[in-house]
Design a protein around this motif. Structure first.
Motif, PDB file in Angstrom:
ATOM      1  N   ASP A 297      20.047  12.797  20.769  1.00 25.91           N
ATOM      2  CA  ASP A 297      19.403  11.961  19.707  1.00 25.91           C
ATOM      3  C   ASP A 297      18.076  12.636  19.262  1.00 25.91           C
ATOM      4  OD1 ASP A 297      19.115   9.640  18.241  1.00 25.91           O
ATOM      5  OD2 ASP A 297      17.956   8.595  19.837  1.00 25.91           O
ATOM      6  N   TYR A 298      17.359  13.400  19.862  1.00 26.53           N
ATOM      7  CA  TYR A 298      16.079  14.280  19.781  1.00 26.53           C
ATOM      8  C   TYR A 298      16.574  15.362  18.718  1.00 26.53           C
ATOM      9  CZ  TYR A 298      12.633  17.865  20.020  1.00 26.53           C
ATOM     10  OH  TYR A 298      11.679  18.672  19.976  1.00 26.53           O
TER      11      TYR A 298
ATOM     12  N   LEU B 240      10.128   6.894  15.916  1.00 27.95           N
ATOM     13  CA  LEU B 240      11.313   7.405  16.385  1.00 27.95           C
ATOM     14  C   LEU B 240      11.647   6.849  17.725  1.00 27.95           C
ATOM     15  CD1 LEU B 240      11.407  11.388  15.285  1.00 27.95           C
ATOM     16  CD2 LEU B 240      12.265   9.266  14.325  1.00 27.95           C
TER      17      LEU B 240
ATOM     18  N   ARG C 111      17.243  14.163  15.320  1.00 24.71           N
ATOM     19  CA  ARG C 111      16.327  13.401  14.613  1.00 24.71           C
ATOM     20  C   ARG C 111      14.672  14.002  14.401  1.00 24.71           C
ATOM     21  NH1 ARG C 111      15.606   7.439  15.421  1.00 24.71           N
ATOM     22  NH2 ARG C 111      14.587   7.543  13.491  1.00 24.71           N
ATOM     23  N   LYS C 112      14.680  15.082  15.313  1.00 25.05           N
ATOM     24  CA  LYS C 112      13.424  15.901  15.256  1.00 25.05           C
ATOM     25  C   LYS C 112      12.813  16.071  13.935  1.00 25.05           C
ATOM     26  CE  LYS C 112      14.960  20.345  16.209  1.00 25.05           C
ATOM     27  NZ  LYS C 112      15.297  21.305  17.451  1.00 25.05           N
TER      28      LYS C 112
ATOM     29  N   GLU D   1      12.956  14.673  11.344  1.00 30.37           N
ATOM     30  CA  GLU D   1      12.022  13.410  10.695  1.00 30.37           C
ATOM     31  C   GLU D   1      10.490  13.821  10.623  1.00 30.37           C
ATOM     32  OE1 GLU D   1      13.798   9.775  11.556  1.00 30.37           O
ATOM     33  OE2 GLU D   1      15.965  10.842  11.855  1.00 30.37           O
TER      34      GLU D   1
ATOM     35  N   ILE E 147      13.860   7.281  20.478  1.00 28.39           N
ATOM     36  CA  ILE E 147      14.806   8.656  21.003  1.00 28.39           C
ATOM     37  C   ILE E 147      15.312   7.915  22.265  1.00 28.39           C
ATOM     38  CG2 ILE E 147      14.929  10.846  21.671  1.00 28.39           C
ATOM     39  CD1 ILE E 147      14.520  10.621  18.735  1.00 28.39           C
TER      40      ILE E 147
END
Length: 125
Positions: free
Chosen positions: A77-78, A70, A81-82, A84, A72
């Motif tokens: 953004d974190y 990732l 997408r965390k 994932e 980031i």
């Protein structure tokens, strides 16, 4: 937080979840919840924390997230997408700090198969 009974060493773990919260002092903290897979500590849970009020901690968090695939840029953004990372198997190194608490360092993604203990492996011939 109680002291862990896990020894210093290398472990395979899964990432259960990650959360961004504030601690009692009002500091922003990212916490990774990990579960050890295999070995004598199978099922033991660990937490890995990053106090993101500090630039150095944010950069270290971004570096470790890149090891997970990732890239980031910021907290928004974190948060997006965390998830994932949930369920990913990782290799971690545990070091016991001066206060007796485990500190986890991500070494990278683990192989999809658990490691086999060669001493106990049975052979067909």
């Amino acid at each position: 937080m109680s002291k862990s009974y896990i020894e210093a060493g290398m472990y395979t773990a899964t990432i259960d979840k990650m959360e961004l919260t504030e601690d009692a002092q009002g500091r922003e903290v990212v916490t990774w919840h990990l579960t050890v897979v295999g070995g004598s500590h199978d099922g033991e849970t660990l937490q890995k924390r990053f106090y993101t009020d500090y630039e150095k901690a944010r950069e270290f968090l971004k570096k470790e997230l890149r090891l997970l695939g990732l890239d980031i840029k910021n907290a928004k953004d974190y948060e997006a997408r965390k998830e994932e990372t949930y369920g990913k198997r990782v290799e971690i190194e545990v070091v016991i700090n001066d206060e007796g608490y485990p500190v986890c360092y991500l070494k990278g993604l683990a192989s999809s198969k658990p490691k086999t203990n060669r001493k106990n492996k049975s052979y067909s011939w």
